[in-house]
Design a protein around this motif. Structure first.
Motif, PDB file in Angstrom:
ATOM      1  N   ALA A  87      57.815   9.622  19.936  1.00  0.00           N
ATOM      2  CA  ALA A  87      57.197   8.295  19.924  1.00  0.00           C
ATOM      3  C   ALA A  87      55.703   8.337  19.632  1.00  0.00           C
ATOM      4  O   ALA A  87      55.160   7.432  18.989  1.00  0.00           O
ATOM      5  CB  ALA A  87      57.439   7.611  21.266  1.00  0.00           C
ATOM      6  N   SER A  88      55.028   9.371  20.106  1.00  0.00           N
ATOM      7  CA  SER A  88      53.571   9.439  19.956  1.00  0.00           C
ATOM      8  C   SER A  88      53.112  10.225  18.742  1.00  0.00           C
ATOM      9  O   SER A  88      51.974  10.059  18.288  1.00  0.00           O
ATOM     10  CB  SER A  88      52.957  10.069  21.212  1.00  0.00           C
ATOM     11  N   GLY A  89      53.979  11.108  18.250  1.00  0.00           N
ATOM     12  CA  GLY A  89      53.577  11.984  17.158  1.00  0.00           C
ATOM     13  C   GLY A  89      52.736  13.163  17.615  1.00  0.00           C
ATOM     14  O   GLY A  89      52.268  13.957  16.788  1.00  0.00           O
ATOM     15  N   GLN A  90      52.553  13.306  18.939  1.00  0.00           N
ATOM     16  CA  GLN A  90      51.773  14.411  19.490  1.00  0.00           C
ATOM     17  C   GLN A  90      52.693  15.542  19.946  1.00  0.00           C
ATOM     18  O   GLN A  90      53.806  15.299  20.412  1.00  0.00           O
ATOM     19  CB  GLN A  90      50.939  13.918  20.680  1.00  0.00           C
ATOM     20  N   ASP A  91      52.208  16.756  19.815  1.00  0.00           N
ATOM     21  CA  ASP A  91      52.994  17.933  20.190  1.00  0.00           C
ATOM     22  C   ASP A  91      53.036  18.064  21.718  1.00  0.00           C
ATOM     23  O   ASP A  91      52.000  18.176  22.364  1.00  0.00           O
ATOM     24  CB  ASP A  91      52.366  19.178  19.572  1.00  0.00           C
ATOM     25  N   THR A  92      54.218  18.037  22.280  1.00  0.00           N
ATOM     26  CA  THR A  92      54.365  18.189  23.734  1.00  0.00           C
ATOM     27  C   THR A  92      55.083  19.486  24.090  1.00  0.00           C
ATOM     28  O   THR A  92      55.623  19.620  25.193  1.00  0.00           O
ATOM     29  CB  THR A  92      55.132  16.994  24.337  1.00  0.00           C
ATOM     30  N   THR A  93      55.101  20.439  23.182  1.00  0.00           N
ATOM     31  CA  THR A  93      55.754  21.720  23.458  1.00  0.00           C
ATOM     32  C   THR A  93      54.821  22.635  24.247  1.00  0.00           C
ATOM     33  O   THR A  93      53.621  22.378  24.400  1.00  0.00           O
ATOM     34  CB  THR A  93      56.164  22.428  22.158  1.00  0.00           C
ATOM     35  N   TYR A  94      55.408  23.720  24.740  1.00  0.00           N
ATOM     36  CA  TYR A  94      54.665  24.742  25.465  1.00  0.00           C
ATOM     37  C   TYR A  94      54.733  26.040  24.667  1.00  0.00           C
ATOM     38  O   TYR A  94      55.805  26.434  24.181  1.00  0.00           O
ATOM     39  CB  TYR A  94      55.267  24.954  26.852  1.00  0.00           C
ATOM     40  N   PHE A  95      53.591  26.720  24.517  1.00  0.00           N
ATOM     41  CA  PHE A  95      53.566  28.012  23.835  1.00  0.00           C
ATOM     42  C   PHE A  95      53.492  29.114  24.871  1.00  0.00           C
ATOM     43  O   PHE A  95      52.576  29.147  25.692  1.00  0.00           O
ATOM     44  CB  PHE A  95      52.379  28.107  22.877  1.00  0.00           C
ATOM     45  N   ASP A  96      54.489  29.985  24.850  1.00  0.00           N
ATOM     46  CA  ASP A  96      54.549  31.109  25.782  1.00  0.00           C
ATOM     47  C   ASP A  96      53.783  32.283  25.193  1.00  0.00           C
ATOM     48  O   ASP A  96      54.224  32.882  24.201  1.00  0.00           O
ATOM     49  CB  ASP A  96      56.006  31.495  26.036  1.00  0.00           C
ATOM     50  N   PRO A  97      52.623  32.652  25.751  1.00  0.00           N
ATOM     51  CA  PRO A  97      51.823  33.738  25.163  1.00  0.00           C
ATOM     52  C   PRO A  97      52.464  35.112  25.305  1.00  0.00           C
ATOM     53  O   PRO A  97      52.120  36.027  24.558  1.00  0.00           O
ATOM     54  CB  PRO A  97      50.514  33.656  25.962  1.00  0.00           C
ATOM     55  N   ASP A  98      53.391  35.247  26.252  1.00  0.00           N
ATOM     56  CA  ASP A  98      54.027  36.543  26.448  1.00  0.00           C
ATOM     57  C   ASP A  98      55.114  36.809  25.416  1.00  0.00           C
ATOM     58  O   ASP A  98      55.246  37.927  24.908  1.00  0.00           O
ATOM     59  CB  ASP A  98      54.621  36.629  27.861  1.00  0.00           C
ATOM     60  N   THR A  99      55.905  35.782  25.104  1.00  0.00           N
ATOM     61  CA  THR A  99      57.008  35.951  24.151  1.00  0.00           C
ATOM     62  C   THR A  99      56.697  35.365  22.773  1.00  0.00           C
ATOM     63  O   THR A  99      57.468  35.541  21.846  1.00  0.00           O
ATOM     64  CB  THR A  99      58.279  35.280  24.675  1.00  0.00           C
ATOM     65  N   GLU A 100      55.545  34.661  22.693  1.00  0.00           N
ATOM     66  CA  GLU A 100      55.130  33.973  21.469  1.00  0.00           C
ATOM     67  C   GLU A 100      56.189  32.966  21.004  1.00  0.00           C
ATOM     68  O   GLU A 100      56.384  32.747  19.816  1.00  0.00           O
ATOM     69  CB  GLU A 100      54.804  34.984  20.361  1.00  0.00           C
TER      70      GLU A 100
END
Length: 458
Positions: A299-312
């Protein structure tokens, strides 16, 4: 006990825990005010929740989101379309009711939710007001309170009072994660007011239109959600028993698939044996999957994901949501703590006493200081003791009436400990500490009083 609910509501009003709002104007249905003892009890419930959910953990942070948010939030979440209850009207007396709470359709507060497409009115429910059986066809009624922002009350300025705190957490998820630098799994906790235009509020503070929620959104990696769900179910159940609710008054109820909310993979309710129904919902623990974060991204067009720095890896976390009502918790704690029992009087006979056997962490007042009388010689010593304890615990100074009557007054307020200052105290610098539950009394020096109270209240 003749009627536990009547006894507790009567005590609540008489002692200033909870009483009707706007009462001088006849009140307003389902609106209640928390008085001096009630506000302390409710604050202690919220404080105990926050301590358990935030302070004692290193994987949960707090948030206080706005009550009024952009209407687009509620469009994305689905609340504008599906946050409804089935409304019917009695054809005889024209009173309106939530259809799935009518006698003959479902037991009141059973937890089963229906809408106009699934409700079977052929069961011939009974009107609670007049006893007739004829109703209009059910229609969906949106539970959100609508208002307008700014000086012009038109649709362009329409906004809504939030029906839940959760959506504020979801739209702030990325910002909170970045500033807190938390890694999945982690949670965002929030306590705040929510508003629902309930068709049939009632049962004291159990179902209100304005209420306070204590919600946690716990974000986990997909695939670990079921394990985390079970862990939170166990943890939330133990919170109530740790604070004194008897285990036999609690149970878990699994939601059937046909009653799950549109966002839920699985929901389990903690239910309490409220006296107005067999069992009523106290708290819900839902597996909301990634529904909300995905909807807000779309709905917003904004990224709501999470980036895991350990597993990339980049993904939308799943969400486990323990959602409790502060007001329902207050009601459950009051009901479970209420006692009526025989106790010895000062004359050596027995008399009936009312006791709120609240857990010490929840008791509105921890210590009451009671001078034996209002004699001017006792007042300075009693005030000295009160000044000693009030800086460490919520305390009460009570010098009105006989000492026995004051003990009874503190018993029904739930005060764990009373400190009596008598004429001997002027000579030996000792006071008497009386325990609410056992009624045992200990005599000890004033210099040792703080340590003794600390031991008893810890």
């Amino acid at each position: 006990m003749p009627d536990l609910m009547d006894s507790v509501t009567s005590l609540a009003k008489r002692r200033g825990f909870v009483f009707p709002s706007s009462e001088i104007y006849g009140g307003l249905r389902s609106s209640w005010d928390y008085g001096p003892l009630g506000v302390e009890l409710k604050n202690n419930v919220k404080r105990a929740w926050w301590r358990r959910m935030v302070q004692l953990r290193d994987d949960v942070v707090g948030l206080d989101a706005a009550v009024i948010m952009s209407p687009k939030v509620w469009e994305a979440s689905g609340h504008l379309d599906v946050f409804t209850d089935p409304l019917v009207e009695c054809r005889n007396c024209h009173q309106r009711f939530r259809a799935d709470h009518l006698p003959g359709v479902h037991a009141p507060q059973s937890g089963h939710e229906e809408d106009e497409t699934t409700l079977d009115m052929a069961a011939r429910p009974t009107c609670p007001n007049c006893g007739h059986h004829e109703f209009t066809d059910p229609r969906n009624f949106n539970l959100m309170f609508k208002t307008h922002m700014g000086p012009v009350p038109d649709e362009d300025n329409a906004v809504y009072l939030r029906p839940e705190t959760a959506q504020g957490t979801f739209v702030d998820f990325v910002a909170v994660q970045q500033v807190s630098r938390k890694k999945i799994p982690f949670g965002i906790a929030q306590i705040g007011k929510s508003f629902r235009n309930e068709i049939t509020p009632g049962n004291f503070i159990y179902r209100m239109r304005e209420f306070e929620q204590m919600e946690l959104e716990f974000f986990v990696k997909p695939g670990t959600d079921e394990e985390w769900h079970d862990r939170w179910i166990a943890d939330r159940m133990s919170w109530y028993t740790d604070l004194g609710i008897r285990p036999e008054h609690l149970r878990l109820r699994e939601h059937d698939k046909d009653e799950l909310s549109h966002y839920s993979k699985r929901t389990v309710d903690i239910e309490y044996a409220f006296p107005f129904t067999d069992w009523g919902e106290l708290e819900g623990i839902a597996n909301r999957t990634d529904f909300d974060l995905k909807r807000h991204q779309e709905a917003s067009g904004q990224d709501t994901t999470y980036f895991d720095p350990d597993t990339e890896e980049r993904y939308h976390p799943y969400v486990i949501e323990p959602a409790a009502g502060a007001d329902r918790a207050v009601l459950a704690f009051l009901l479970d703590a209420y006692r009526e029992e025989e106790a010895p009087s000062a004359s050596g006979k027995t008399e009936r006493r009312t006791v709120l056997a609240l857990h010490r962490d929840l008791a509105p007042v921890k210590v009451a200081v009671l001078p034996l009388s209002r004699n001017e010689k006792l007042v300075p010593a009693a005030r000295e003791v009160f000044d000693l304890v009030k800086v460490r615990w919520m305390s009460d100074y009570d010098d009105a009436g006989s000492i026995g009557r004051r003990y009874r007054r503190q018993d029904e307020a739930g005060t764990p400990l009373c400190v009596t200052v008598d004429f001997d105290s002027l000579d030996d610098r000792q006071v008497t500490v009386r325990d609410r539950d056992s009624m045992n009394q200990d005599r000890l020096p004033i210099d040792e009083l703080a340590d003794h109270l600390q031991e008893k209240l810890t």
